[in-house]
Scaffold this active site. Structure first.
Site: not given
Length: 704
Positions: A341, A377
């Protein structure tokens, strides 16, 4: 109580069958107490007197799995210098393998008194916070082996443990929403039949429900609020005294038996302790300045994540924590990879995003972590944080540019054909110059963050009122199109168009070079009522609604299965090298490996790509000109295909190009609600016209 010196490594609580070794790092502490917690609310404190390189440690014979514990750190409390030690706060072990309980958000878990942020709060937090748990590391993995699917054979399925399983009608009530539900044959059978090879789980590291959300009657449903990087979230298990570890391992073992990999969405960029007004739960009280990036004013934190803090990626102890955590999940929990993330934050050693930062160097040389799937990401909220295409060669990336371009194409934006061609063929502009392949691109049109597939074609605007933030949260520019009506409708033409658009997105995803990722429930056409930021909605708004027993499944489900298996059956859709755009030497075919045509069957010219009105094209994929060899050096051949895209609103006739195959058979037509059984579609010859309705995708196949 006997206390032996113990060892400084491994960090955390390590049970060996006779007792437990405890080790914790803190450079800021003057003294650390290990507190063994009892069910009557009392605790037994043991000072960790042995110190090696700022690691305090001790071995306690007879301390068994299930024992709850925490740390109390005696040291300086000087926020103006970035020091926040306070022995009144019971702290979680950063290396805890399991965590018990939850935070009840009493004022005692904060380092200051409410309304007086410069005060010092000496209330005991133990009755109101979470505790670490000693776990039994032993588990019968039987013959478990990692499936190790290569990327070109991979189909990702992003899912939430609770959201995927909470409403499944074939699951026992007590199993729904848990790791055990992932191991149930009903869930595994669905994934296997769909053709999924890897389950990408949204955060399962122990996370915390934010104070504000709890006060509003909401929760941190998505889980991007980690407090324990080694501990499976206890809310997805039958108990929290180590059951979460056993049940997670059992789920991984069952998924592996079905040939499905497990990939974890991990949040190593920040913790649940938030900004300077956040709670003191673990890292802040242990050694604030060693774990977090402090601002020029050390009372505050540098925040590139939008969550209040960022971990200090140039600290060797933070890097060790992350690498130890990653190795633990691979070696002890048997997971097959990670999706990071806000991964751009991991590259921030100072202020800039550095592709060669220490973290990526460590991953590159690590013999364990470097061998699993690593997915970034590739953005964060800091300056220069959008880094799609800039990660090291070992990494793959969520390709946000693919998502945006495909959405623009099917909502009818002008001048998108050239950009779309690049995304369809693996985004060579992003990945080719650094030695990566099309498989570096994780392609997706929807994910947990944003509209579901159904909502993407049903809403122009976000509708996040249920989040209680005045509809200010979430993305405003979703590149969505409601097909003429905002939200639910019974207009048959709008309903038919929306269903066609969902098929268009699904088919495009599976026909694109790269690695496709589906979002859980999109195969059923699930909706969140236009909420594009359902991070706090732990309810039926976010949970997948499964087909009712006894009723036929949605036609979209069968179409999605058909497209996934079409991709899996044909290597021309999952190439390991970029197209050459010319005949390929050694393939015995004089045709180019790819060719582009106007709907009239003429080769695309420069002006055709940029024409204002151009929203249609034909793509020829030559199955006889695949340049990469098989695993044993053999030549790979496949059928050839024509992909006909009509993203315009009006019907259009497409002419089959001459010289690229005499006979073709229709295998996919997104204008049809039913799925064509193999070998039953109408046949066409070179020069024939194929009528495409508006906003439609057709696939023709020519046998090798």
């Amino acid at each position: 109580m006997q206390v032996w010196p113990g060892q400084a490594y491994p960090l955390g609580a390590t049970y060996d069958g006779a007792g437990t070794n405890f080790a914790v790092y803190s450079e800021a502490a003057r003294r650390i107490e290990l507190c063994l917690l009892h069910d009557d609310g009392s605790e037994s404190a043991v000072e960790l007197r042995e110190t090696d390189a700022f690691v305090r440690h001790a071995y306690l014979p007879g301390v068994m799995p299930g024992q709850r514990y925490g740390f109390r750190v005696h040291g300086p409390y000087e926020p103006e210098r970035g020091r926040r030690c306070n022995a009144a706060k019971l702290l979680l072990d950063p290396y805890a393998r399991a965590i018990s309980g939850r935070v009840n958000w009493n004022e005692a878990v904060y380092g200051y008194h409410f309304g007086r942020p410069d005060s010092r709060n000496d209330l005991d937090s133990a009755p109101h916070t979470m505790s670490s748990v000693v776990v039994n590391p032993y588990f019968d993995w039987a013959n478990d082996r990692p499936p190790r699917h290569e990327y070109h054979h991979t189909v990702l399925y992003e899912a939430h443990v609770k959201g995927l399983t909470m409403r499944h009608p074939d699951l026992p009530e007590e199993l729904r929403g848990t790791y055990g539900a992932l191991a149930h044959p009903a869930v595994i059978g669905h994934l296997a039949k769909l053709g999924v090879t890897a389950l990408e789980l949204m955060p399962v590291h122990q996370f915390v429900n934010d104070h504000r959300l709890v006060n509003d009657g909401l929760s941190n449903y998505w889980g991007y609020n980690t407090i324990g990087f080694f501990a499976p979230h206890n809310g997805y298990a039958s108990g929290d005294r180590g059951q979460q570890v056993l049940e997670f391992k059992s789920a991984v073992r069952a998924l592996h038996e079905a040939g499905i990999e497990v990939i974890l969405d991990v949040v190593y960029n920040h913790t649940a302790e938030g900004n300077h007004l956040g709670p003191t739960l673990s890292f802040r009280g242990l050694d604030n300045a060693s774990y977090y990036r402090l601002a020029d004013d050390p009372r505050h934190y540098t925040d590139t994540t939008g969550t209040g803090n960022s971990l200090l990626m140039r600290s060797p102890h933070v890097l060790q924590l992350i690498m130890d955590s990653l190795r633990y999940w691979v070696t002890e929990m048997h997971v097959d990879g990670f999706r990071f993330d806000l991964a751009a934050t991991l590259a921030r050693q100072f202020h800039e995003v550095d592709r060669l930062s220490s973290f990526f160097d460590l991953v590159q040389q690590d013999p364990v972590v470097s061998q699993v799937k690593l997915i970034a990401e590739p953005w964060d909220l800091g300056e220069g944080g959008y880094q799609v295409g800039n990660f090291p060669p070992l990494w793959t990336e969520w390709n946000g540019k693919y998502r945006d371009t495909v959405r623009d194409l099917w909502r009818g934006q002008p001048r998108t054909l050239a950009e779309f061609a690049g995304r369809l063929t693996g985004s060579s502009d992003l990945y080719q110059d650094d030695g990566r392949r099309p498989l570096a691109s994780i392609n997706f049109t929807t994910c947990h963050d944003g509209f579901t597939l159904n909502d993407l074609v049903s809403y122009d605007e976000k509708h996040n009122e249920a989040n209680r933030e005045g509809n200010r949260d979430g993305e405003t520019h979703n590149r969505s199109w409601n097909c003429g009506v905002e939200g639910p409708t019974e207009d048959p033409e709008v309903v038919e168009l929306r269903e066609r658009q969902m098929r268009n997105f699904t088919a495009t995803l599976m026909l694109s070079q790269g690695v496709p990722m589906l979002s859980h429930g999109d195969e059923f056409g699930r909706t969140q009522g236009g909420n594009d930021n359902a991070y706090c909605q732990d309810n039926e708004l976010s949970w997948v609604s499964w087909p009712e027993p006894g009723k036929p499944p949605p036609s979209l489900l069968e179409f999605t299965r058909r497209m996934v298996w079409l991709r899996r059956d044909h290597p021309v859709f999952r190439r390991r090298r970029f197209f050459h755009g010319r005949p390929v030497e050694g393939t015995h075919d004089e045709l180019s490996d790819i060719a582009w045509f106007t709907p009239h069957g003429e080769e695309m010219r420069a002006r055709d790509w940029q024409a204002q009105h151009a929203r249609a094209l034909t793509v020829f994929l030559n199955g006889e000109a695949i340049s990469e060899p098989g695993t044993r050096g053999e030549r790979i051949t496949d059928d050839s295909f024509l992909l006909m895209f009509n993203a315009g609103a009006e019907p259009q006739d497409f002419t089959i190009p001459a010289g690229h195959g005499a006979q073709w058979r229709l295998v996919v037509d997104t204008a049809r609600e039913d799925v064509l059984p193999p070998g039953t579609g109408p046949q066409y010859a070179a020069g024939d016209r194929v009528a495409l309705t508006g906003r439609c995708l057709v696939v023709l196949q020519r046998p090798a």
